[in-house]
Design a protein around this motif. Structure first.
Motif, PDB file in Angstrom:
ATOM      1  N   ILE A  85      38.134   9.592  86.960  1.00  6.25           N
ATOM      2  CA  ILE A  85      36.536   9.779  86.334  1.00  6.25           C
ATOM      3  C   ILE A  85      36.268  10.438  87.050  1.00  6.25           C
ATOM      4  N   PRO A  86      35.197  11.912  86.579  1.00  4.09           N
ATOM      5  CA  PRO A  86      34.724  12.636  87.422  1.00  4.09           C
ATOM      6  C   PRO A  86      32.774  11.752  87.788  1.00  4.09           C
ATOM      7  N   ARG A  87      32.541  12.589  88.769  1.00  2.36           N
ATOM      8  CA  ARG A  87      31.147  11.699  89.114  1.00  2.36           C
ATOM      9  C   ARG A  87      30.490  12.172  88.408  1.00  2.36           C
ATOM     10  N   GLY A  88      29.005  11.276  87.838  1.00  2.00           N
ATOM     11  CA  GLY A  88      28.712  11.026  86.855  1.00  2.00           C
ATOM     12  C   GLY A  88      28.445  11.118  85.555  1.00  2.00           C
ATOM     13  N   SER A  89      29.930  10.704  85.654  1.00  2.00           N
ATOM     14  CA  SER A  89      30.134  10.574  83.767  1.00  2.00           C
ATOM     15  C   SER A  89      30.082   9.661  84.008  1.00  2.00           C
ATOM     16  N   THR A  90      29.866   8.906  82.452  1.00  2.00           N
ATOM     17  CA  THR A  90      29.533   7.805  81.650  1.00  2.00           C
ATOM     18  C   THR A  90      30.902   7.447  80.809  1.00  2.00           C
ATOM     19  N   ARG A  91      31.263   8.757  80.113  1.00  2.30           N
ATOM     20  CA  ARG A  91      32.216   8.956  78.704  1.00  2.30           C
ATOM     21  C   ARG A  91      33.626   9.427  78.022  1.00  2.30           C
ATOM     22  N   THR A  92      34.520   9.460  79.456  1.00  2.00           N
ATOM     23  CA  THR A  92      35.264   9.252  79.525  1.00  2.00           C
ATOM     24  C   THR A  92      35.919   9.086  78.634  1.00  2.00           C
ATOM     25  N   ASP A  93      37.305   9.811  77.627  1.00  2.00           N
ATOM     26  CA  ASP A  93      37.687   9.121  76.766  1.00  2.00           C
ATOM     27  C   ASP A  93      39.381   9.922  77.266  1.00  2.00           C
ATOM     28  N   TRP A  94      40.086   9.619  75.807  1.00  2.00           N
ATOM     29  CA  TRP A  94      41.155   9.208  76.052  1.00  2.00           C
ATOM     30  C   TRP A  94      42.031  10.356  74.582  1.00  2.00           C
ATOM     31  N   PRO A 122      56.594  32.669  77.499  1.00  2.00           N
ATOM     32  CA  PRO A 122      56.878  31.084  77.855  1.00  2.00           C
ATOM     33  C   PRO A 122      56.512  30.159  78.931  1.00  2.00           C
ATOM     34  N   GLY A 123      56.510  29.649  78.828  1.00  2.00           N
ATOM     35  CA  GLY A 123      55.807  27.815  79.926  1.00  2.00           C
ATOM     36  C   GLY A 123      54.165  28.083  79.686  1.00  2.00           C
ATOM     37  N   ASP A 124      53.333  28.716  78.872  1.00  2.00           N
ATOM     38  CA  ASP A 124      52.414  28.065  77.799  1.00  2.00           C
ATOM     39  C   ASP A 124      52.489  26.868  77.000  1.00  2.00           C
ATOM     40  N   VAL A 125      51.707  26.072  76.884  1.00  2.00           N
ATOM     41  CA  VAL A 125      51.569  25.020  76.395  1.00  2.00           C
ATOM     42  C   VAL A 125      49.915  24.541  75.263  1.00  2.00           C
ATOM     43  N   ILE A 126      50.499  24.286  74.349  1.00  2.00           N
ATOM     44  CA  ILE A 126      50.160  23.895  73.003  1.00  2.00           C
ATOM     45  C   ILE A 126      49.772  22.231  72.488  1.00  2.00           C
ATOM     46  N   ASN A 127      48.498  21.396  72.872  1.00  2.00           N
ATOM     47  CA  ASN A 127      47.324  20.233  72.978  1.00  2.00           C
ATOM     48  C   ASN A 127      47.424  20.583  71.385  1.00  2.00           C
ATOM     49  N   THR A 128      47.985  19.786  70.357  1.00  2.00           N
ATOM     50  CA  THR A 128      47.423  20.422  68.786  1.00  2.00           C
ATOM     51  C   THR A 128      46.857  19.195  68.169  1.00  2.00           C
ATOM     52  N   GLY A 129      46.278  18.542  68.857  1.00  2.00           N
ATOM     53  CA  GLY A 129      44.784  17.569  68.590  1.00  2.00           C
ATOM     54  C   GLY A 129      45.562  15.951  68.386  1.00  2.00           C
ATOM     55  N   THR A 130      44.587  15.265  68.303  1.00  2.00           N
ATOM     56  CA  THR A 130      44.586  13.907  68.254  1.00  2.00           C
ATOM     57  C   THR A 130      44.011  13.094  66.993  1.00  2.00           C
ATOM     58  N   PRO A 131      45.083  12.083  66.823  1.00  2.00           N
ATOM     59  CA  PRO A 131      44.802  11.139  65.618  1.00  2.00           C
ATOM     60  C   PRO A 131      43.387  10.492  66.045  1.00  2.00           C
ATOM     61  N   ALA A 132      42.932  10.000  65.060  1.00  2.00           N
ATOM     62  CA  ALA A 132      41.653   8.936  65.226  1.00  2.00           C
ATOM     63  C   ALA A 132      42.584   7.391  66.243  1.00  2.00           C
ATOM     64  N   GLY A 133      41.064   6.925  66.862  1.00  2.00           N
ATOM     65  CA  GLY A 133      40.824   5.293  68.024  1.00  2.00           C
ATOM     66  C   GLY A 133      40.732   5.554  68.517  1.00  2.00           C
ATOM     67  N   VAL A 134      40.537   7.409  69.076  1.00  2.00           N
ATOM     68  CA  VAL A 134      38.895   7.858  70.298  1.00  2.00           C
ATOM     69  C   VAL A 134      37.797   6.511  70.765  1.00  2.00           C
TER      70      VAL A 134
END
Length: 277
Positions: free
Chosen positions: A109-118, A231-243
């Motif tokens: 959790i970063p310093r000063g953070s209160t809203r770290t999410d998954w 080659p080797g690049d990554v795409i994170n494709t989004g997240t479903p509900a529930g964060v």
């Protein structure tokens, strides 16, 4: 597998045993993918590779990406829970590649953070150069494989501290990745994968890639119109509900000591213990 910075590559065989790949390649990296490494690896008799004892050995990320491209608000239920309209074009932002850690490494959790999410996400690994792709068929031909990613986010930094989303996405340890790179031929339909995430044993996300606004093939094609994918690049494709962001107040953001577990069908499972930076 191994200590950070000293990992050696391994393969998981059909019987669930780890096979040492250090005699085949030094690393599963961009250069390996660019040189058709996966095709060459497929020709190696698995039974001839040494079996590794994984007891007590750290599992590192299966790849160190060149860049991480992320797609925001790409699940219908997630857009609804955050009160956002469905995008008419993919929402694209970048995440620093040095956020990548192993699937069981701590999340800080970063310093000063209160809203770290998954955010559990399907990660797409690019296997060949993609530039101005003309079709979704061409796009899928550029995919080397898939992996599990946790697109950890700090919501105050992302949404309330000015600038673009990158500020809340690029903190250290904010992209646990792996445990495996599963080749594209092992995933017949990337739009039929279940994604789940638990925090302290409580199921928080339970979605399916069929709910994506923009499917994998269209994402790769679309992104190639704005940047070259290598080659080797990554795409994170989004997240479903529930964060946590989408939950009623008080929102259950992560705190030190929390345990996050996540999985995607056929791609493996992650577990992180949250700590303070």
């Amino acid at each position: 597998m191994g200590a950070p910075g000293r990992e050696t590559p391994a393969l998981l065989d059909e019987d669930g045993r780890l096979r040492d790949l250090s005699g085949v390649t030094d690393d599963l990296d961009a250069a390996f993918l660019a040189a058709d490494g996966l095709a060459r690896l497929a020709a190696v008799p698995v039974d001839e590779l040494p079996v590794r004892d994984a007891t007590g050995v750290r599992v590192g990320a299966p790849l160190r990406p060149g860049k991480i491209v992320c797609i925001g608000l790409n699940y219908r239920d997630h857009a609804a829970e955050t009160g956002a309209a469905l995008p008419t074009e993919p929402v694209v932002f970048l995440k620093a590649p040095d956020t990548v850690v192993g699937p069981e490494d701590p999340v800080l959790i970063p310093r000063g953070s209160t809203r770290t999410d998954w955010e559990v996400e399907l990660a797409v690994v690019i296997g060949r150069r993609a530039r101005y792709l003309a079709s979704t068929e061409e796009a899928l031909a550029c995919v080397a494989g898939y992996a599990v990613a946790n697109d950890v986010s700090e919501r105050e930094f992302q949404l309330e501290r000015g600038g673009q989303w990158d500020k809340g996405k690029s903190c250290e340890t904010f992209n646990p990745f792996g445990p495996w790179l599963v080749t594209a031929d092992e995933v017949p339909d990337p739009q039929r994968l279940g994604l789940r995430l638990w925090v302290n044993g409580v199921l928080r996300q339970d979605g399916n890639t069929s709910d994506m606004v923009f499917p994998v093939a269209e994402i790769v094609r679309y992104v190639s119109q704005f940047m070259v994918l290598y080659p080797g690049d990554v795409i994170n494709t989004g997240t479903p509900a529930g964060v946590a962001l989408g939950q009623p107040d008080p929102k259950p953001y992560l705190t030190a000591g929390d345990v996050v577990e996540l999985e995607i069908d056929g791609l493996g499972r992650q577990r992180q213990v949250v700590a303070q930076a």
